[in-house]
Design a protein around this motif. Structure first.
Motif, PDB file in Angstrom:
ATOM      1  N   ARG A   1       0.755  -1.186  -0.107  1.00  0.00           N
ATOM      2  CA  ARG A   1      -0.120   0.080  -0.090  1.00  0.00           C
ATOM      3  C   ARG A   1       0.794   1.169  -0.012  1.00  0.00           C
ATOM      4  NH1 ARG A   1      -4.680   1.138  -0.435  1.00  0.00           N
ATOM      5  NH2 ARG A   1      -5.276  -1.297   0.170  1.00  0.00           N
ATOM      6  N   PRO A   2       0.647   2.300  -1.114  1.00  0.00           N
ATOM      7  CA  PRO A   2       1.314   3.412  -0.893  1.00  0.00           C
ATOM      8  C   PRO A   2       1.019   4.195   0.268  1.00  0.00           C
ATOM      9  CG  PRO A   2       0.087   3.094  -2.976  1.00  0.00           C
ATOM     10  CD  PRO A   2      -0.278   2.072  -2.094  1.00  0.00           C
ATOM     11  N   THR A   3       1.935   4.861   0.959  1.00  0.00           N
ATOM     12  CA  THR A   3       1.836   5.888   1.955  1.00  0.00           C
ATOM     13  C   THR A   3       2.181   7.005   1.657  1.00  0.00           C
ATOM     14  OG1 THR A   3       4.055   5.504   2.770  1.00  0.00           O
ATOM     15  CG2 THR A   3       2.376   3.915   3.483  1.00  0.00           C
ATOM     16  N   ILE A   4       2.011   8.340   2.466  1.00  0.00           N
ATOM     17  CA  ILE A   4       2.432   9.501   2.263  1.00  0.00           C
ATOM     18  C   ILE A   4       4.039   9.540   1.995  1.00  0.00           C
ATOM     19  CG2 ILE A   4       2.516  11.735   3.391  1.00  0.00           C
ATOM     20  CD1 ILE A   4      -0.374  11.616   4.158  1.00  0.00           C
ATOM     21  N   ALA A   5       4.594   8.877   2.994  1.00  0.00           N
ATOM     22  CA  ALA A   5       5.924   8.888   3.167  1.00  0.00           C
ATOM     23  C   ALA A   5       6.687   8.168   1.878  1.00  0.00           C
ATOM     24  CB  ALA A   5       6.463   8.034   4.266  1.00  0.00           C
ATOM     25  N   SER A   6       6.216   7.114   1.185  1.00  0.00           N
ATOM     26  CA  SER A   6       6.647   6.382  -0.115  1.00  0.00           C
ATOM     27  C   SER A   6       6.538   7.461  -1.328  1.00  0.00           C
ATOM     28  CB  SER A   6       6.151   4.971  -0.228  1.00  0.00           C
ATOM     29  OG  SER A   6       4.621   5.104  -0.321  1.00  0.00           O
ATOM     30  N   TYR A   7       5.240   8.118  -1.225  1.00  0.00           N
ATOM     31  CA  TYR A   7       4.844   9.115  -1.974  1.00  0.00           C
ATOM     32  C   TYR A   7       5.969  10.327  -2.163  1.00  0.00           C
ATOM     33  CZ  TYR A   7       2.275  12.574  -4.906  1.00  0.00           C
ATOM     34  OH  TYR A   7       1.807  13.572  -5.632  1.00  0.00           O
ATOM     35  N   LEU A   8       6.105  10.737  -1.010  1.00  0.00           N
ATOM     36  CA  LEU A   8       7.039  12.084  -0.711  1.00  0.00           C
ATOM     37  C   LEU A   8       8.421  11.613  -1.348  1.00  0.00           C
ATOM     38  CD1 LEU A   8       5.397  14.012   2.199  1.00  0.00           C
ATOM     39  CD2 LEU A   8       5.187  14.420  -0.468  1.00  0.00           C
ATOM     40  N   LYS A   9       8.748  10.298  -0.784  1.00  0.00           N
ATOM     41  CA  LYS A   9      10.155   9.999  -1.127  1.00  0.00           C
ATOM     42  C   LYS A   9      10.296   9.629  -2.751  1.00  0.00           C
ATOM     43  CE  LYS A   9      13.287   6.126   0.293  1.00  0.00           C
ATOM     44  NZ  LYS A   9      13.606   5.119   1.221  1.00  0.00           N
ATOM     45  N   THR A  10       9.269   9.248  -3.300  1.00  0.00           N
ATOM     46  CA  THR A  10       9.385   9.303  -4.526  1.00  0.00           C
ATOM     47  C   THR A  10       9.539  10.604  -5.458  1.00  0.00           C
ATOM     48  OG1 THR A  10       7.952   7.187  -4.628  1.00  0.00           O
ATOM     49  CG2 THR A  10       8.158   8.327  -6.751  1.00  0.00           C
ATOM     50  N   ASN A  11       9.083  11.606  -4.847  1.00  0.00           N
ATOM     51  CA  ASN A  11       9.173  12.735  -5.152  1.00  0.00           C
ATOM     52  C   ASN A  11      10.236  13.718  -4.552  1.00  0.00           C
ATOM     53  OD1 ASN A  11       6.568  13.731  -7.267  1.00  0.00           O
ATOM     54  ND2 ASN A  11       5.653  12.121  -5.670  1.00  0.00           N
ATOM     55  N   GLY A  12      11.274  13.051  -4.475  1.00  0.00           N
ATOM     56  CA  GLY A  12      12.469  13.707  -3.778  1.00  0.00           C
ATOM     57  C   GLY A  12      12.629  14.052  -2.252  1.00  0.00           C
ATOM     58  N   TYR A  13      11.542  13.697  -1.771  1.00  0.00           N
ATOM     59  CA  TYR A  13      11.497  14.180  -0.113  1.00  0.00           C
ATOM     60  C   TYR A  13      12.478  13.219   0.668  1.00  0.00           C
ATOM     61  CZ  TYR A  13       8.041  17.837  -0.475  1.00  0.00           C
ATOM     62  OH  TYR A  13       7.235  18.817  -0.481  1.00  0.00           O
TER      63      TYR A  13
END
Length: 503
Positions: free
Chosen positions: A118-130
């Motif tokens: 399941r995607p999480t906010i953390a994995s999503y933001l990490k993918t976007n450079g965070y």
């Protein structure tokens, strides 16, 4: 392109299209993206903030400053009225009742609730450079390894729990967090250890017999169980605050953005105020503990300013559910932790899930803005995708909506169809526009009676006009049968689908 113009343009775009359409339109707007600090209090009520409740018995100057310099939401809700399911909803953008957890909460030895894929906010933001960090209370289950695979992990007595604490623990780092420093669950649940990046920092070779508020006083209680020898309950809130401040300090010379999920252990029981806050409020130990929460928020803001990051950081402060402020507390103190709302933590009533929700971003979010937009903590996922102007995840965040326009304007727009509320005992209600419908009677939580069997010719559920009756005093169930029928069918549809009709 300057930042102000960027967000003026972004509001125009997000008001016309949803996140799923961004990818299709192939819109590209370049701007410096913000750092994000999400501060989640534990059991803090709407009425605890002195800026939101003129008669509050607690002074909260640091959170009040955010209200003054940013936006506060008057109609914000957690997706559940207790800890674990709300945290699941925040990090995944999905109602927790769609998961295996249909009622109640997890405990310290339970398996992970968030599914591996399941995607999480953390994995999503990490993918976007965070760079992503999780600091504080976890309470979403851990992948603990057993000493004997033929025996279960954990037990009520907290002895011989069959956990090999020397082995790697699966937790936040498996869900997109680059760094984590956590305690497993609430501060009243064993095991009482600190875990950093999946490693227990000190083995739980000691044991606590626990404490009971019947002996120690209201709010001072924790369960018996394993603990690290140096684990001091009174020091936990300060320790996790220092870790957060240290993480921010380490970002001084880092150009990439960061996301911090700072999950506090207060003011959940045990109420353990220490130092200068003791006796500072007019709401006893609880009020003093809320004062410590406010100080923690102030420490984070100060750290951001010292690191030169405050101007480009979105700070959000909210709570995982309403306050556990019981009838006995109301009799002893004039303070109303849940403001004027009915009920408390765990209840399907407003006091269980309507929470303070405040945010600031200097130069972007207008100062002193009040938003009456109905919103839910599950909306964070899609809201962040709206801020970044990036496509939302293709599969996941089913119950998340982009509420970013509401952070920037007091104009209320029909962004989401409805919010589904969920109580500790698994009772449902649904809110659409001004109407709140509950198919059952009773609190569904801690307030007695938890369940009420309707008498002959009585309404079998409730319907409240939340605009004109936010205190839920006048049940209109029999007066508006057409509204009851509409909301009953809508709730059934959501539950049957297993996901919202957004997709």
């Amino acid at each position: 392109m300057n930042r102000l113009f960027f967000f003026t343009l972004l509001i125009s775009i997000t008001s016309c299209i949803n996140n799923k359409d961004v990818k299709k339109e192939n819109i590209t707007i370049k701007s410096k993206i913000p750092n994000i600090v999400y501060i989640l209090a534990d059991d803090m009520g709407y009425g605890d903030l002195s800026s939101l409740n003129p008669e509050s018995g607690i002074q909260t100057p640091h959170m009040d400053k955010i209200v003054k310099e940013g936006v506060h939401f008057t109609d914000a809700h957690t997706n559940s009225s207790v800890c674990t399911p709300t945290r699941y909803g925040i990090l995944t953008g999905r109602y927790a009742w769609r998961s295996r957890l249909k009622e109640g909460v997890l405990y310290g030895y339970d398996k992970p609730l968030i599914e591996d894929d399941r995607p999480t906010i953390a994995s999503y933001l990490k993918t976007n450079g965070y760079k992503t960090a999780c600091i504080g209370k976890w309470h979403l289950g851990l992948g603990l390894q057993s000493e004997d695979s033929n025996k279960p992990i954990g037990n009520k007595k907290g002895l011989n729990t069959n956990v090999d604490f020397s082995k790697k623990i699966k937790g936040p780092n498996a869900l997109g967090f680059d760094y984590s420093y956590i305690i497993p669950a609430s501060l009243d649940m064993p095991p009482y250890v600190y875990i950093e990046n999946g490693k227990v920092l000190e083995l739980p070779s000691a044991y606590t017999k626990g404490k009971s508020q019947n002996k120690e006083g209201r709010g001072v209680s924790w369960r018996q169980g394993e603990k690290a020898p140096s684990f001091v309950f009174e020091n936990v809130l300060n320790n996790i605050t220092k870790k957060t401040v240290s993480f921010i300090d380490n970002q001084k010379r880092v150009n990439s953005p960061f996301f911090i999920y700072f999950s506090l252990t207060a003011p959940h029981t045990p109420w353990l105020p220490v130092g200068k806050v003791v006796g500072k409020s007019k709401a006893g130990r609880y009020g003093d503990f809320v004062t410590m929460v406010d100080d923690a928020v102030g420490s984070v803001v100060d750290a951001l300013e010292k690191a030169g990051k405050l101007e480009n950081t979105l700070i959000i402060v909210t709570s995982d559910n309403g306050s556990h402020w019981k009838l006995q507390d109301k009799k002893e103190f004039a303070h109303r932790a849940n403001y004027k709302f009915k009920g408390q933590k765990a209840d399907i009533y407003e006091g269980g899930h309507r929470v303070p929700y405040i945010a600031q971003w200097p130069g972007v979010i207008p100062a002193g803005l009040q938003s009456n937009q109905i919103m839910c903590t599950t909306d964070l996922f899609s809201t962040l995708s709206g801020i970044l102007n990036k496509p939302n995840v293709e599969s996941g965040a089913e119950d998340s909506y982009n509420l970013w326009p509401a952070y920037l304007s007091n104009k209320v727009t029909p962004i989401r169809e409805a919010i589904v509320h969920h109580s500790f005992n698994g009772m449902f209600s649904i809110r659409k526009d001004k109407w709140k419908y509950t198919p059952n009677l009773g609190s569904g939580g801690f307030t007695k009676p938890k369940s009420i069997k309707p008498k002959a010719n009585e309404a079998s559920g409730t319907l409240y006009d939340m605009v004109n009756d936010p205190e839920e005093k006048n049940n209109l169930y029999k007066d508006y049968p057409e509204v009851v029928k509409e909301l009953e069918q809508l709730l059934k549809k959501y539950k049957k689908q297993g996901y919202s009709n957004k997709l």
